[in-house]
Design a protein around this motif. Sequence first.
Motif, PDB file in Angstrom:
ATOM      1  N   MET A 119      53.195  45.352  33.775  1.00 56.69           N
ATOM      2  CA  MET A 119      53.820  44.589  34.856  1.00 56.69           C
ATOM      3  C   MET A 119      53.744  43.106  34.531  1.00 56.69           C
ATOM      4  O   MET A 119      52.676  42.578  34.211  1.00 56.69           O
ATOM      5  CB  MET A 119      53.098  44.867  36.187  1.00 56.69           C
ATOM      6  N   SER A 120      54.848  42.427  34.588  1.00 58.85           N
ATOM      7  CA  SER A 120      54.877  41.000  34.261  1.00 58.85           C
ATOM      8  C   SER A 120      54.311  40.181  35.402  1.00 58.85           C
ATOM      9  O   SER A 120      54.356  40.566  36.564  1.00 58.85           O
ATOM     10  CB  SER A 120      56.323  40.555  33.976  1.00 58.85           C
ATOM     11  N   THR A 121      53.777  39.028  35.064  1.00 63.47           N
ATOM     12  CA  THR A 121      53.172  38.140  36.052  1.00 63.47           C
ATOM     13  C   THR A 121      54.084  36.969  36.332  1.00 63.47           C
ATOM     14  O   THR A 121      54.556  36.307  35.415  1.00 63.47           O
ATOM     15  CB  THR A 121      51.816  37.606  35.535  1.00 63.47           C
ATOM     16  N   ASN A 122      54.317  36.713  37.586  1.00 59.77           N
ATOM     17  CA  ASN A 122      55.100  35.549  37.983  1.00 59.77           C
ATOM     18  C   ASN A 122      54.177  34.337  37.995  1.00 59.77           C
ATOM     19  O   ASN A 122      53.251  34.252  38.782  1.00 59.77           O
ATOM     20  CB  ASN A 122      55.705  35.788  39.377  1.00 59.77           C
ATOM     21  N   GLN A 123      54.467  33.370  37.131  1.00 57.31           N
ATOM     22  CA  GLN A 123      53.583  32.215  36.976  1.00 57.31           C
ATOM     23  C   GLN A 123      53.628  31.276  38.172  1.00 57.31           C
ATOM     24  O   GLN A 123      52.862  30.327  38.256  1.00 57.31           O
ATOM     25  CB  GLN A 123      53.960  31.449  35.694  1.00 57.31           C
ATOM     26  N   ASN A 124      54.550  31.518  39.133  1.00 61.49           N
ATOM     27  CA  ASN A 124      54.621  30.671  40.317  1.00 61.49           C
ATOM     28  C   ASN A 124      53.534  31.011  41.333  1.00 61.49           C
ATOM     29  O   ASN A 124      53.309  30.268  42.275  1.00 61.49           O
ATOM     30  CB  ASN A 124      56.001  30.810  40.981  1.00 61.49           C
ATOM     31  N   TYR A 125      52.872  32.137  41.147  1.00 61.06           N
ATOM     32  CA  TYR A 125      51.801  32.522  42.066  1.00 61.06           C
ATOM     33  C   TYR A 125      50.575  31.645  41.838  1.00 61.06           C
ATOM     34  O   TYR A 125      50.225  31.304  40.705  1.00 61.06           O
ATOM     35  CB  TYR A 125      51.412  33.983  41.870  1.00 61.06           C
ATOM     36  N   ASN A 126      49.910  31.291  42.947  1.00 58.51           N
ATOM     37  CA  ASN A 126      48.660  30.557  42.827  1.00 58.51           C
ATOM     38  C   ASN A 126      47.569  31.482  42.308  1.00 58.51           C
ATOM     39  O   ASN A 126      47.578  32.677  42.592  1.00 58.51           O
ATOM     40  CB  ASN A 126      48.252  29.983  44.187  1.00 58.51           C
ATOM     41  N   PRO A 127      46.610  30.940  41.549  1.00 63.27           N
ATOM     42  CA  PRO A 127      45.501  31.775  41.075  1.00 63.27           C
ATOM     43  C   PRO A 127      44.761  32.413  42.250  1.00 63.27           C
ATOM     44  O   PRO A 127      44.534  31.788  43.282  1.00 63.27           O
ATOM     45  CB  PRO A 127      44.603  30.783  40.321  1.00 63.27           C
ATOM     46  N   VAL A 128      44.396  33.657  42.093  1.00 66.59           N
ATOM     47  CA  VAL A 128      43.729  34.426  43.147  1.00 66.59           C
ATOM     48  C   VAL A 128      42.220  34.267  43.017  1.00 66.59           C
ATOM     49  O   VAL A 128      41.661  34.401  41.919  1.00 66.59           O
ATOM     50  CB  VAL A 128      44.102  35.921  43.037  1.00 66.59           C
ATOM     51  N   LYS A 129      41.563  33.969  44.134  1.00 68.36           N
ATOM     52  CA  LYS A 129      40.098  33.965  44.124  1.00 68.36           C
ATOM     53  C   LYS A 129      39.636  35.406  44.331  1.00 68.36           C
ATOM     54  O   LYS A 129      39.803  35.984  45.406  1.00 68.36           O
ATOM     55  CB  LYS A 129      39.522  33.064  45.211  1.00 68.36           C
ATOM     56  N   LEU A 130      39.074  35.963  43.276  1.00 67.40           N
ATOM     57  CA  LEU A 130      38.701  37.374  43.271  1.00 67.40           C
ATOM     58  C   LEU A 130      37.191  37.542  43.255  1.00 67.40           C
ATOM     59  O   LEU A 130      36.484  36.842  42.529  1.00 67.40           O
ATOM     60  CB  LEU A 130      39.307  38.065  42.044  1.00 67.40           C
ATOM     61  N   GLY A 131      36.702  38.490  44.044  1.00 71.30           N
ATOM     62  CA  GLY A 131      35.305  38.891  43.972  1.00 71.30           C
ATOM     63  C   GLY A 131      35.219  40.337  43.498  1.00 71.30           C
ATOM     64  O   GLY A 131      35.973  41.185  43.967  1.00 71.30           O
ATOM     65  N   ILE A 132      34.339  40.603  42.550  1.00 70.56           N
ATOM     66  CA  ILE A 132      34.141  41.958  42.039  1.00 70.56           C
ATOM     67  C   ILE A 132      32.752  42.424  42.460  1.00 70.56           C
ATOM     68  O   ILE A 132      31.756  41.753  42.184  1.00 70.56           O
ATOM     69  CB  ILE A 132      34.284  42.006  40.510  1.00 70.56           C
ATOM     70  N   ILE A 133      32.692  43.558  43.132  1.00 76.73           N
ATOM     71  CA  ILE A 133      31.430  44.058  43.685  1.00 76.73           C
ATOM     72  C   ILE A 133      31.020  45.327  42.952  1.00 76.73           C
ATOM     73  O   ILE A 133      31.805  46.272  42.831  1.00 76.73           O
ATOM     74  CB  ILE A 133      31.574  44.337  45.191  1.00 76.73           C
ATOM     75  N   LEU A 134      29.781  45.340  42.472  1.00 76.35           N
ATOM     76  CA  LEU A 134      29.252  46.496  41.750  1.00 76.35           C
ATOM     77  C   LEU A 134      27.981  46.999  42.428  1.00 76.35           C
ATOM     78  O   LEU A 134      26.960  46.299  42.421  1.00 76.35           O
ATOM     79  CB  LEU A 134      28.922  46.124  40.294  1.00 76.35           C
ATOM     80  N   PRO A 135      28.002  48.176  43.043  1.00 78.97           N
ATOM     81  CA  PRO A 135      26.763  48.757  43.585  1.00 78.97           C
ATOM     82  C   PRO A 135      25.876  49.234  42.436  1.00 78.97           C
ATOM     83  O   PRO A 135      26.371  49.830  41.468  1.00 78.97           O
ATOM     84  CB  PRO A 135      27.263  49.936  44.426  1.00 78.97           C
ATOM     85  N   CYS A 136      24.593  48.965  42.537  1.00 80.58           N
ATOM     86  CA  CYS A 136      23.674  49.299  41.439  1.00 80.58           C
ATOM     87  C   CYS A 136      22.478  50.071  41.974  1.00 80.58           C
ATOM     88  O   CYS A 136      21.842  49.647  42.942  1.00 80.58           O
ATOM     89  CB  CYS A 136      23.165  48.029  40.755  1.00 80.58           C
ATOM     90  N   TYR A 137      22.162  51.169  41.316  1.00 83.26           N
ATOM     91  CA  TYR A 137      20.930  51.896  41.631  1.00 83.26           C
ATOM     92  C   TYR A 137      20.318  52.364  40.314  1.00 83.26           C
ATOM     93  O   TYR A 137      20.854  53.222  39.629  1.00 83.26           O
ATOM     94  CB  TYR A 137      21.209  53.095  42.549  1.00 83.26           C
ATOM     95  N   ASN A 138      19.194  51.735  39.955  1.00 80.87           N
ATOM     96  CA  ASN A 138      18.490  52.041  38.696  1.00 80.87           C
ATOM     97  C   ASN A 138      19.428  51.943  37.487  1.00 80.87           C
ATOM     98  O   ASN A 138      19.597  52.887  36.722  1.00 80.87           O
ATOM     99  CB  ASN A 138      17.863  53.438  38.764  1.00 80.87           C
ATOM    100  N   GLU A 139      20.035  50.775  37.335  1.00 81.18           N
ATOM    101  CA  GLU A 139      21.024  50.564  36.272  1.00 81.18           C
ATOM    102  C   GLU A 139      20.533  49.596  35.195  1.00 81.18           C
ATOM    103  O   GLU A 139      21.336  48.956  34.521  1.00 81.18           O
ATOM    104  CB  GLU A 139      22.330  50.026  36.870  1.00 81.18           C
ATOM    105  N   GLU A 140      19.221  49.494  34.994  1.00 82.12           N
ATOM    106  CA  GLU A 140      18.698  48.527  34.034  1.00 82.12           C
ATOM    107  C   GLU A 140      19.212  48.776  32.616  1.00 82.12           C
ATOM    108  O   GLU A 140      19.370  47.828  31.831  1.00 82.12           O
ATOM    109  CB  GLU A 140      17.167  48.535  34.037  1.00 82.12           C
ATOM    110  N   ALA A 141      19.517  50.021  32.278  1.00 82.16           N
ATOM    111  CA  ALA A 141      19.933  50.344  30.911  1.00 82.16           C
ATOM    112  C   ALA A 141      21.323  49.838  30.585  1.00 82.16           C
ATOM    113  O   ALA A 141      21.656  49.640  29.410  1.00 82.16           O
ATOM    114  CB  ALA A 141      19.867  51.863  30.700  1.00 82.16           C
ATOM    115  N   ILE A 142      22.146  49.606  31.609  1.00 84.17           N
ATOM    116  CA  ILE A 142      23.546  49.275  31.339  1.00 84.17           C
ATOM    117  C   ILE A 142      23.996  47.955  31.963  1.00 84.17           C
ATOM    118  O   ILE A 142      25.098  47.470  31.701  1.00 84.17           O
ATOM    119  CB  ILE A 142      24.455  50.421  31.851  1.00 84.17           C
ATOM    120  N   LEU A 143      23.132  47.344  32.763  1.00 83.03           N
ATOM    121  CA  LEU A 143      23.545  46.192  33.563  1.00 83.03           C
ATOM    122  C   LEU A 143      23.983  44.998  32.716  1.00 83.03           C
ATOM    123  O   LEU A 143      25.006  44.362  33.003  1.00 83.03           O
ATOM    124  CB  LEU A 143      22.414  45.786  34.513  1.00 83.03           C
ATOM    125  N   ASN A 144      23.233  44.674  31.681  1.00 85.54           N
ATOM    126  CA  ASN A 144      23.604  43.533  30.833  1.00 85.54           C
ATOM    127  C   ASN A 144      24.935  43.781  30.119  1.00 85.54           C
ATOM    128  O   ASN A 144      25.766  42.872  29.990  1.00 85.54           O
ATOM    129  CB  ASN A 144      22.501  43.250  29.815  1.00 85.54           C
TER     130      ASN A 144
END
Length: 320
Positions: A1-26
């Motif tokens: 899908m092509s991006t229309n450059q006239n759009y303002n940049p989106v402020k995005l938040g990415i949320i990751l639930p974690c439970y005992n994820e020390e092995a993969i978190l980094n």
Amino acid sequence: MSTNQNYNPVKLGIILPCYNEEAILNYSAENLKAEVQKLIQKKLLANDSFICFVDDGSKDKTWQIIETLVNTDKLFKGIKLSTNFGHQNALIAGMFSLKHSADCLITIDADLQDDITVIEEMVNHYNLGSKIVYGVRDNRENDSFFKKFTAQTFYKLMQGMKVRTVYNHADFRLADKVVIEHLEQFGEVSLFLRGIFPLIGFSSSSVYYKRNKRIAGETKYPFHKMLSFAWKGITSFSTAPLRLIFYIGIIMFFLSVGLGIWVVISMLTGKTIQGWASTLLLNLTFSGINMVCLGIIGEYVGKIYQEVKNRPRFIIEKKI
């Protein structure tokens, strides 16, 4: 899908639930950071977009790793829950806490088995007007035959019970902050977000991807948890099991009438029933059906019990 450059940049938040994820978190933090920075350079995301880890009462070094990430890079945020409230509650804890901190939020599991390269496509869909963008698996090549079969059976069962879900969609999705504000109005304790989001409405679309293999750590959804989660989804959004009890009751009633007539005729003609096996078999059959029916009714009564207590779905101990 092509991006229309006239759009303002989106402020995005990415949320990751974690439970005992020390092995993969980094590993997850490094790869997500690279993807977000790439999209910032493309002017698709705003410079103040962020990644937030929600520690769902981990017993390993997950929170210590999150603190280190937050202290070394302003891109990261951290939320620590006071104990383990469960995957769905960890998701809403992150969404509700940060809904006013971004234009839209993406939820994704910490193991990054969901393909983060489609985040760009998700944002493009958002720019084109979609308030919800679902991440949908287009194949299950990395799943075992048993997991593939049970997952597909679950989605088909949900569809058969008229529960609105997106086929092969888990909890990898983008949602506008307005959608999340309306999500807060759904106050049930037995959360099943895959069924709630389609109920909210608004314009939606889907992106498709191939699910990756888990790099490290152990799955947090073994078979018994998957089964429990599926049952929660069915009983939270459908009364079909209760209707099934009614239908079974009707069938059993007519069978009982038929058997009663047969017994009376046998007595009148002198052909009494010999032996105890047939009587015992009937008793066991009816007793088993009664216990199953009582169990299903009990599940719904238990849900009512949980809801009327109105306990908090999560408690935040710390934000960084």
